[in-house]
Design an enzyme around this catalytic site. Sequence first.
Site, PDB file in Angstrom:
ATOM      1  N   GLU A   1       0.622  -4.599  11.128  1.00 37.24           N
ATOM      2  CA  GLU A   1       0.145  -3.223  10.978  1.00 37.24           C
ATOM      3  C   GLU A   1       0.958  -2.394  11.961  1.00 37.24           C
ATOM      4  OE1 GLU A   1      -1.947  -1.962   8.858  1.00 37.24           O
ATOM      5  OE2 GLU A   1      -3.134  -3.646   8.095  1.00 37.24           O
TER       6      GLU A   1
ATOM      7  N   HIS B   1       2.503  -3.505   6.879  1.00 38.27           N
ATOM      8  CA  HIS B   1       1.547  -2.431   6.595  1.00 38.27           C
ATOM      9  C   HIS B   1       1.599  -1.415   7.726  1.00 38.27           C
ATOM     10  CE1 HIS B   1      -0.820  -4.417   3.316  1.00 38.27           C
ATOM     11  NE2 HIS B   1      -0.190  -5.469   3.820  1.00 38.27           N
TER      12      HIS B   1
ATOM     13  N   GLU C   1       1.841   3.705   2.950  1.00 42.22           N
ATOM     14  CA  GLU C   1       2.331   3.132   4.199  1.00 42.22           C
ATOM     15  C   GLU C   1       3.864   3.166   4.228  1.00 42.22           C
ATOM     16  OE1 GLU C   1       0.015  -0.522   4.459  1.00 42.22           O
ATOM     17  OE2 GLU C   1      -1.833   0.629   4.199  1.00 42.22           O
TER      18      GLU C   1
ATOM     19  N   HIS D   1       0.845  -1.199   0.000  1.00 37.84           N
ATOM     20  CA  HIS D   1       0.000   0.000   0.000  1.00 37.84           C
ATOM     21  C   HIS D   1       0.878   1.246   0.000  1.00 37.84           C
ATOM     22  CE1 HIS D   1      -3.394  -2.629   1.728  1.00 37.84           C
ATOM     23  NE2 HIS D   1      -3.516  -2.506   0.420  1.00 37.84           N
TER      24      HIS D   1
HETATM   25 ZN    ZN Z   1      -1.855  -1.715   4.073  1.00 40.89          ZN
END
Ligand code: ZN
Length: 419
Positions: free
Chosen positions: A368, A295, A163, A160
Amino acid sequence: MALSPLRRTLVPAAVGALLLGTLAPGAAAEPAYDLYEVHGALTAQDRTEIAATGAAVDQVGDDSVLVTATPDGAAEIGRLGYGVEEFDPPVPLAGPDPGYTTYDELLGVVDQVVAENPGIATKSVIGRSHEGRDLVAVRISDNANADEDEPEVLFVHAQHAREHLTVEMAVHLMRMLTEGYGEDGRITGLVDSREIWILPNVNPDGSEYDMAGTDWRNWRKNRQPNRGSSALGTDLNRNWDYMWGCCGGSSGDPGGVTYRGSAPESATEVRAVADFVRGRVVGGEQQITTAVDFHTYSELILWPFGHTYGSVVDGMTAEEYRTHEALGEYMAEANGYTPQQSSDLYVTDGSISDWLWGDQRIVNFAFEMYPGSAWEGGFYPPSSVVGRETARNEEAVLRLLDYADCPYRIIGAEAAHCG
Ligand SMILES: [Zn+2]
Protein backbone atom coordinates in the site's frame (compact mmCIF):
# COMPACT_ATOMS: atom_id res chain seq x y z
CA MET A 1 -1.86 5.76 11.57
CA ALA A 2 -3.96 8.12 13.57
CA LEU A 3 -6.67 10.16 12.03
CA SER A 4 -6.89 13.78 12.93
CA PRO A 5 -9.58 14.70 15.40
CA LEU A 6 -13.05 15.46 14.27
CA ARG A 7 -13.45 18.62 12.37
CA ARG A 8 -17.17 18.56 12.04
CA THR A 9 -20.07 17.35 14.02
CA LEU A 10 -21.15 13.80 13.70
CA VAL A 11 -23.88 13.25 11.25
CA PRO A 12 -26.40 10.68 12.38
CA ALA A 13 -26.85 7.47 10.51
CA ALA A 14 -29.89 8.95 8.83
CA VAL A 15 -27.58 10.94 6.60
CA GLY A 16 -27.58 8.07 4.18
CA ALA A 17 -31.32 8.09 3.90
CA LEU A 18 -31.33 11.85 3.44
CA LEU A 19 -28.81 11.67 0.66
CA LEU A 20 -30.69 8.87 -0.98
CA GLY A 21 -33.77 11.03 -0.80
CA THR A 22 -32.09 13.63 -2.97
CA LEU A 23 -32.25 11.31 -5.92
CA ALA A 24 -35.26 11.93 -8.07
CA PRO A 25 -37.43 8.89 -8.50
CA GLY A 26 -36.21 6.84 -11.38
CA ALA A 27 -32.98 8.80 -11.54
CA ALA A 28 -30.05 7.17 -12.58
CA ALA A 29 -29.06 4.43 -11.50
CA GLU A 30 -25.50 4.12 -10.92
CA PRO A 31 -24.83 4.58 -7.22
CA ALA A 32 -22.51 7.37 -6.21
CA TYR A 33 -19.53 6.52 -4.08
CA ASP A 34 -18.44 8.99 -1.43
CA LEU A 35 -15.93 9.15 1.37
CA TYR A 36 -17.05 8.80 4.98
CA GLU A 37 -15.29 8.89 8.32
CA VAL A 38 -16.55 6.17 10.65
CA HIS A 39 -16.02 6.52 14.40
CA GLY A 40 -15.94 3.85 17.05
CA ALA A 41 -14.11 1.22 15.01
CA LEU A 42 -11.52 -0.04 17.48
CA THR A 43 -10.62 -3.55 16.37
CA ALA A 44 -10.01 -5.58 13.23
CA GLN A 45 -13.37 -7.24 13.96
CA ASP A 46 -15.09 -3.83 14.00
CA ARG A 47 -13.43 -2.93 10.71
CA THR A 48 -14.42 -6.25 9.16
CA GLU A 49 -18.03 -5.64 10.20
CA ILE A 50 -17.90 -2.23 8.54
CA ALA A 51 -16.30 -3.62 5.37
CA ALA A 52 -18.91 -6.37 5.21
CA THR A 53 -21.52 -3.72 4.35
CA GLY A 54 -19.78 -3.39 1.00
CA ALA A 55 -17.72 -0.35 1.93
CA ALA A 56 -14.04 -0.19 1.07
CA VAL A 57 -11.94 0.63 4.11
CA ASP A 58 -9.45 3.16 2.78
CA GLN A 59 -7.60 4.17 5.92
CA VAL A 60 -7.37 2.73 9.41
CA GLY A 61 -6.89 4.91 12.48
CA ASP A 62 -6.82 4.07 16.19
CA ASP A 63 -10.55 4.42 16.70
CA SER A 64 -11.90 5.43 13.33
CA VAL A 65 -11.64 4.53 9.68
CA LEU A 66 -12.17 6.26 6.36
CA VAL A 67 -14.34 4.36 3.93
CA THR A 68 -15.65 4.67 0.41
CA ALA A 69 -19.33 3.74 0.35
CA THR A 70 -22.66 4.44 -1.23
CA PRO A 71 -25.03 6.63 0.79
CA ASP A 72 -27.13 3.62 1.74
CA GLY A 73 -23.97 1.74 2.62
CA ALA A 74 -23.05 4.60 4.94
CA ALA A 75 -26.51 4.44 6.50
CA GLU A 76 -26.08 0.74 7.10
CA ILE A 77 -22.80 1.38 8.91
CA GLY A 78 -24.64 3.90 11.07
CA ARG A 79 -27.28 1.33 11.94
CA LEU A 80 -24.50 -0.93 13.23
CA GLY A 81 -23.92 1.71 15.89
CA TYR A 82 -20.93 3.58 14.48
CA GLY A 83 -20.79 7.33 14.04
CA VAL A 84 -20.69 8.23 10.38
CA GLU A 85 -19.94 11.56 8.77
CA GLU A 86 -19.20 12.61 5.25
CA PHE A 87 -15.52 13.23 4.71
CA ASP A 88 -14.24 16.11 2.65
CA PRO A 89 -10.75 15.48 1.36
CA PRO A 90 -8.48 17.93 3.18
CA VAL A 91 -6.34 18.46 0.12
CA PRO A 92 -8.19 20.18 -2.66
CA LEU A 93 -8.33 17.71 -5.49
CA ALA A 94 -7.94 19.53 -8.75
CA GLY A 95 -9.30 16.88 -11.02
CA PRO A 96 -7.24 14.51 -13.09
CA ASP A 97 -3.60 15.50 -12.84
CA PRO A 98 -1.89 15.43 -16.26
CA GLY A 99 1.29 14.31 -14.51
CA TYR A 100 -0.25 10.85 -14.11
CA THR A 101 0.24 8.35 -16.91
CA THR A 102 -2.88 7.57 -18.94
CA TYR A 103 -3.41 4.15 -20.48
CA ASP A 104 -2.35 5.35 -23.96
CA GLU A 105 0.73 6.99 -22.51
CA LEU A 106 1.52 3.76 -20.68
CA LEU A 107 1.39 1.79 -23.92
CA GLY A 108 3.80 4.33 -25.36
CA VAL A 109 6.20 3.88 -22.45
CA VAL A 110 6.06 0.09 -22.81
CA ASP A 111 6.74 0.26 -26.56
CA GLN A 112 9.64 2.64 -25.97
CA VAL A 113 11.19 0.49 -23.22
CA VAL A 114 10.94 -2.60 -25.44
CA ALA A 115 12.28 -0.79 -28.51
CA GLU A 116 15.25 0.61 -26.61
CA ASN A 117 16.07 -2.65 -24.84
CA PRO A 118 15.34 -5.44 -27.30
CA GLY A 119 17.73 -7.85 -25.63
CA ILE A 120 16.13 -7.74 -22.19
CA ALA A 121 12.56 -6.44 -22.51
CA THR A 122 9.59 -7.96 -24.29
CA LYS A 123 5.92 -7.06 -24.36
CA SER A 124 3.09 -9.53 -24.52
CA VAL A 125 -0.67 -9.11 -24.43
CA ILE A 126 -2.12 -11.59 -21.93
CA GLY A 127 -5.76 -10.77 -22.58
CA ARG A 128 -8.20 -7.93 -22.98
CA SER A 129 -10.20 -5.90 -20.51
CA HIS A 130 -13.99 -5.95 -20.55
CA GLU A 131 -13.98 -2.89 -22.83
CA GLY A 132 -11.34 -4.46 -25.05
CA ARG A 133 -8.13 -2.78 -23.94
CA ASP A 134 -4.95 -4.84 -24.09
CA LEU A 135 -3.78 -6.28 -20.79
CA VAL A 136 -0.05 -5.97 -21.17
CA ALA A 137 2.78 -7.91 -19.56
CA VAL A 138 6.37 -6.74 -19.81
CA ARG A 139 9.06 -9.33 -19.25
CA ILE A 140 12.52 -8.20 -18.28
CA SER A 141 15.34 -10.73 -18.30
CA ASP A 142 18.49 -11.49 -20.20
CA ASN A 143 17.82 -13.49 -23.37
CA ALA A 144 14.43 -11.83 -23.48
CA ASN A 145 13.02 -14.19 -26.03
CA ALA A 146 13.99 -17.41 -24.29
CA ASP A 147 12.11 -19.04 -21.44
CA GLU A 148 15.07 -19.96 -19.28
CA ASP A 149 14.99 -21.92 -16.08
CA GLU A 150 15.22 -18.90 -13.81
CA PRO A 151 13.10 -17.89 -10.83
CA GLU A 152 10.30 -15.58 -11.92
CA VAL A 153 8.97 -12.56 -10.08
CA LEU A 154 5.58 -10.95 -10.68
CA PHE A 155 4.57 -7.33 -10.17
CA VAL A 156 0.87 -6.49 -10.50
CA HIS A 157 -0.35 -2.90 -10.74
CA ALA A 158 -3.65 -1.04 -10.60
CA GLN A 159 -6.18 -3.71 -9.74
CA HIS A 160 -7.97 -0.76 -8.17
CA ALA A 161 -8.70 1.95 -10.69
CA ARG A 162 -8.12 5.07 -8.59
CA GLU A 163 -4.73 3.89 -7.32
CA HIS A 164 -2.87 5.65 -10.13
CA LEU A 165 0.44 5.87 -8.29
CA THR A 166 0.77 2.11 -8.82
CA VAL A 167 0.95 2.60 -12.60
CA GLU A 168 3.74 5.10 -12.00
CA MET A 169 5.45 2.42 -9.93
CA ALA A 170 5.33 0.07 -12.91
CA VAL A 171 6.81 2.74 -15.17
CA HIS A 172 9.55 3.33 -12.63
CA LEU A 173 10.38 -0.38 -12.36
CA MET A 174 10.55 -0.82 -16.13
CA ARG A 175 12.93 2.13 -16.41
CA MET A 176 15.00 1.22 -13.36
CA LEU A 177 15.59 -2.35 -14.51
CA THR A 178 16.36 -1.50 -18.13
CA GLU A 179 18.40 1.68 -17.57
CA GLY A 180 20.30 -0.01 -14.73
CA TYR A 181 21.16 -3.03 -16.85
CA GLY A 182 24.84 -2.95 -17.74
CA GLU A 183 25.31 0.11 -15.52
CA ASP A 184 24.53 -1.17 -12.04
CA GLY A 185 26.07 -4.49 -11.06
CA ARG A 186 23.29 -5.53 -8.72
CA ILE A 187 20.52 -4.79 -11.21
CA THR A 188 22.46 -6.47 -14.01
CA GLY A 189 22.93 -9.59 -11.91
CA LEU A 190 19.24 -9.75 -11.02
CA VAL A 191 18.04 -9.21 -14.58
CA ASP A 192 20.47 -11.91 -15.74
CA SER A 193 19.33 -14.44 -13.14
CA ARG A 194 15.55 -13.81 -12.86
CA GLU A 195 12.61 -13.40 -15.19
CA ILE A 196 10.69 -10.34 -14.09
CA TRP A 197 7.07 -9.85 -15.12
CA ILE A 198 5.49 -6.42 -14.81
CA LEU A 199 1.73 -6.14 -15.39
CA PRO A 200 1.60 -2.33 -15.41
CA ASN A 201 -2.18 -1.89 -15.45
CA VAL A 202 -4.58 -4.80 -15.00
CA ASN A 203 -7.67 -2.56 -14.76
CA PRO A 204 -7.31 -0.10 -17.65
CA ASP A 205 -11.07 0.39 -18.09
CA GLY A 206 -11.38 1.49 -14.49
CA SER A 207 -8.37 3.76 -14.46
CA GLU A 208 -9.37 5.44 -17.72
CA TYR A 209 -12.87 6.00 -16.34
CA ASP A 210 -11.42 7.47 -13.17
CA MET A 211 -9.36 9.96 -15.19
CA ALA A 212 -11.99 10.84 -17.78
CA GLY A 213 -14.07 13.41 -15.91
CA THR A 214 -13.46 16.96 -14.82
CA ASP A 215 -12.95 15.56 -11.33
CA TRP A 216 -11.40 12.34 -10.19
CA ARG A 217 -14.24 9.84 -9.88
CA ASN A 218 -13.05 7.85 -6.90
CA TRP A 219 -13.56 4.66 -8.91
CA ARG A 220 -12.19 1.35 -7.61
CA LYS A 221 -13.77 -1.51 -9.55
CA ASN A 222 -13.60 -2.58 -13.17
CA ARG A 223 -16.33 -1.47 -15.61
CA GLN A 224 -18.10 -4.73 -16.30
CA PRO A 225 -21.91 -4.74 -16.14
CA ASN A 226 -23.69 -6.88 -13.58
CA ARG A 227 -26.73 -8.89 -14.55
CA GLY A 228 -29.89 -7.68 -12.89
CA SER A 229 -28.28 -4.50 -11.58
CA SER A 230 -27.64 -1.05 -12.92
CA ALA A 231 -24.45 -0.88 -10.85
CA LEU A 232 -21.27 -1.47 -12.80
CA GLY A 233 -18.11 -3.16 -11.79
CA THR A 234 -16.45 -5.90 -9.80
CA ASP A 235 -13.76 -5.31 -7.20
CA LEU A 236 -10.97 -7.24 -8.91
CA ASN A 237 -9.22 -7.83 -5.63
CA ARG A 238 -12.19 -9.73 -4.22
CA ASN A 239 -12.75 -11.92 -7.31
CA TRP A 240 -9.87 -14.44 -7.09
CA ASP A 241 -10.56 -18.13 -6.85
CA TYR A 242 -9.35 -18.99 -3.38
CA MET A 243 -11.78 -18.89 -0.45
CA TRP A 244 -13.88 -16.58 -2.63
CA GLY A 245 -16.63 -14.92 -0.62
CA CYS A 246 -15.88 -17.19 2.31
CA CYS A 247 -15.56 -14.98 5.27
CA GLY A 248 -17.41 -11.69 5.22
CA GLY A 249 -14.49 -9.97 3.53
CA SER A 250 -16.28 -8.81 0.38
CA SER A 251 -19.71 -7.70 -0.79
CA GLY A 252 -22.34 -9.76 -2.59
CA ASP A 253 -24.12 -6.59 -3.70
CA PRO A 254 -23.24 -5.37 -7.21
CA GLY A 255 -23.56 -1.83 -5.89
CA GLY A 256 -20.99 -2.49 -3.17
CA VAL A 257 -17.55 -0.94 -3.52
CA THR A 258 -16.07 -4.36 -2.76
CA TYR A 259 -18.44 -6.43 -4.91
CA ARG A 260 -16.86 -9.85 -5.34
CA GLY A 261 -18.48 -10.64 -8.70
CA SER A 262 -20.97 -13.35 -9.61
CA ALA A 263 -18.38 -16.14 -9.39
CA PRO A 264 -14.64 -16.50 -8.87
CA GLU A 265 -12.80 -15.07 -11.90
CA SER A 266 -16.04 -13.65 -13.28
CA ALA A 267 -14.15 -10.41 -13.89
CA THR A 268 -12.62 -10.46 -17.35
CA GLU A 269 -9.33 -9.03 -16.13
CA VAL A 270 -8.96 -11.43 -13.19
CA ARG A 271 -9.53 -14.41 -15.46
CA ALA A 272 -6.83 -13.16 -17.85
CA VAL A 273 -4.25 -12.55 -15.14
CA ALA A 274 -5.06 -15.84 -13.37
CA ASP A 275 -4.66 -17.71 -16.69
CA PHE A 276 -1.35 -15.95 -17.20
CA VAL A 277 -0.10 -16.97 -13.74
CA ARG A 278 -1.29 -20.57 -14.21
CA GLY A 279 0.53 -20.52 -17.53
CA ARG A 280 3.80 -20.02 -15.69
CA VAL A 281 3.59 -23.57 -14.36
CA VAL A 282 6.25 -25.42 -16.35
CA GLY A 283 6.78 -29.13 -15.88
CA GLY A 284 4.37 -29.09 -12.97
CA GLU A 285 6.26 -26.34 -11.16
CA GLN A 286 5.14 -22.74 -10.74
CA GLN A 287 8.08 -20.66 -12.00
CA ILE A 288 6.96 -17.52 -10.18
CA THR A 289 8.36 -17.65 -6.67
CA THR A 290 7.59 -14.17 -5.38
CA ALA A 291 5.21 -11.32 -6.17
CA VAL A 292 4.11 -7.85 -5.19
CA ASP A 293 0.63 -6.48 -5.88
CA PHE A 294 0.79 -2.69 -5.73
CA HIS A 295 -1.98 -0.57 -4.19
CA THR A 296 -2.42 2.79 -2.54
CA TYR A 297 -2.60 4.07 0.13
CA SER A 298 -1.41 3.85 3.78
CA GLU A 299 2.29 2.91 3.47
CA LEU A 300 1.96 -0.73 4.42
CA ILE A 301 3.49 -4.05 3.41
CA LEU A 302 0.88 -6.78 3.82
CA TRP A 303 1.17 -10.54 3.56
CA PRO A 304 -1.40 -13.34 3.44
CA PHE A 305 -3.75 -14.51 4.62
CA GLY A 306 -6.52 -11.94 4.49
CA HIS A 307 -9.50 -14.26 4.84
CA THR A 308 -8.70 -15.25 8.43
CA TYR A 309 -7.30 -13.52 11.49
CA GLY A 310 -5.17 -16.61 12.09
CA SER A 311 -1.55 -16.62 10.98
CA VAL A 312 -0.62 -20.31 11.00
CA VAL A 313 -3.71 -21.95 9.55
CA ASP A 314 -4.76 -24.44 6.91
CA GLY A 315 -2.54 -23.67 3.91
CA MET A 316 0.10 -21.69 5.85
CA THR A 317 2.68 -23.48 8.01
CA ALA A 318 4.69 -21.70 10.69
CA GLU A 319 7.77 -21.64 8.44
CA GLU A 320 5.79 -20.28 5.54
CA TYR A 321 4.30 -17.59 7.73
CA ARG A 322 7.69 -16.64 9.16
CA THR A 323 9.09 -16.41 5.64
CA HIS A 324 6.40 -13.90 4.64
CA GLU A 325 6.83 -11.99 7.88
CA ALA A 326 10.64 -11.86 7.68
CA LEU A 327 10.70 -10.80 4.02
CA GLY A 328 7.95 -8.26 4.64
CA GLU A 329 9.89 -6.76 7.54
CA TYR A 330 13.14 -6.78 5.54
CA MET A 331 11.51 -4.84 2.71
CA ALA A 332 9.80 -2.48 5.14
CA GLU A 333 13.20 -1.56 6.59
CA ALA A 334 14.01 -0.25 3.15
CA ASN A 335 10.89 1.77 2.36
CA GLY A 336 9.66 2.75 5.81
CA TYR A 337 6.24 1.17 5.40
CA THR A 338 4.54 -0.71 8.23
CA PRO A 339 4.72 -4.51 7.83
CA GLN A 340 1.80 -6.66 8.95
CA GLN A 341 -0.50 -9.52 8.03
CA SER A 342 -3.33 -8.37 5.78
CA SER A 343 -6.10 -9.34 8.19
CA ASP A 344 -4.59 -7.21 10.95
CA LEU A 345 -6.47 -4.43 9.16
CA TYR A 346 -9.74 -6.28 8.44
CA VAL A 347 -10.77 -9.50 6.76
CA THR A 348 -10.70 -9.68 2.97
CA ASP A 349 -11.62 -12.70 0.87
CA GLY A 350 -10.99 -13.41 -2.79
CA SER A 351 -7.83 -11.27 -2.87
CA ILE A 352 -4.99 -11.93 -5.27
CA SER A 353 -2.67 -12.29 -2.31
CA ASP A 354 -4.63 -15.18 -0.80
CA TRP A 355 -4.88 -16.82 -4.24
CA LEU A 356 -1.20 -16.39 -5.13
CA TRP A 357 -0.24 -18.09 -1.89
CA GLY A 358 -3.17 -20.43 -1.25
CA ASP A 359 -3.53 -21.71 -4.82
CA GLN A 360 -0.14 -21.07 -6.44
CA ARG A 361 2.26 -21.10 -3.46
CA ILE A 362 3.86 -17.83 -4.48
CA VAL A 363 5.34 -15.86 -1.58
CA ASN A 364 3.70 -12.49 -2.02
CA PHE A 365 2.98 -9.07 -0.63
CA ALA A 366 0.62 -6.19 -1.16
CA PHE A 367 2.34 -2.80 -1.02
CA GLU A 368 0.00 0.00 0.00
CA MET A 369 2.00 2.96 -1.31
CA TYR A 370 2.11 6.65 -0.43
CA PRO A 371 0.57 8.54 1.20
CA GLY A 372 0.14 7.51 4.81
CA SER A 373 -3.22 9.20 5.10
CA ALA A 374 -6.00 11.12 3.46
CA TRP A 375 -4.48 14.26 4.97
CA GLU A 376 -1.66 13.93 2.43
CA GLY A 377 -3.91 13.35 -0.54
CA GLY A 378 -5.26 9.82 -0.11
CA PHE A 379 -5.73 8.23 -3.51
CA TYR A 380 -4.90 11.44 -5.31
CA PRO A 381 -1.59 12.93 -4.22
CA PRO A 382 -0.19 15.49 -6.64
CA SER A 383 1.95 14.01 -9.39
CA SER A 384 4.89 16.00 -8.02
CA VAL A 385 5.42 13.14 -5.53
CA VAL A 386 5.66 10.43 -8.19
CA GLY A 387 9.45 10.44 -8.58
CA ARG A 388 10.16 10.38 -4.88
CA GLU A 389 7.51 7.83 -3.93
CA THR A 390 8.34 5.35 -6.68
CA ALA A 391 12.10 5.59 -6.08
CA ARG A 392 11.31 4.92 -2.43
CA ASN A 393 10.45 1.32 -3.32
CA GLU A 394 13.56 0.54 -5.38
CA GLU A 395 15.52 -1.07 -2.59
CA ALA A 396 12.52 -3.05 -1.30
CA VAL A 397 11.89 -4.44 -4.78
CA LEU A 398 15.57 -5.31 -5.24
CA ARG A 399 15.50 -7.14 -1.91
CA LEU A 400 12.56 -9.23 -3.09
CA LEU A 401 14.34 -9.97 -6.38
CA ASP A 402 17.41 -11.00 -4.36
CA TYR A 403 15.40 -13.61 -2.50
CA ALA A 404 13.43 -14.88 -5.47
CA ASP A 405 15.74 -17.86 -5.90
CA CYS A 406 14.54 -19.14 -2.52
CA PRO A 407 12.45 -16.88 -0.30
CA TYR A 408 12.81 -19.37 2.56
CA ARG A 409 16.47 -18.43 2.68
CA ILE A 410 15.49 -15.42 4.77
CA ILE A 411 14.68 -17.70 7.71
CA GLY A 412 17.49 -20.15 6.97
CA ALA A 413 15.07 -22.81 5.73
CA GLU A 414 16.42 -23.19 2.21
CA ALA A 415 17.49 -26.80 2.72
CA ALA A 416 13.95 -27.86 3.54
CA HIS A 417 12.25 -25.80 0.85
CA CYS A 418 14.63 -25.22 -2.02
CA GLY A 419 16.68 -28.37 -2.21
ZN1 ZN B 1 -6.20 -1.21 -3.74
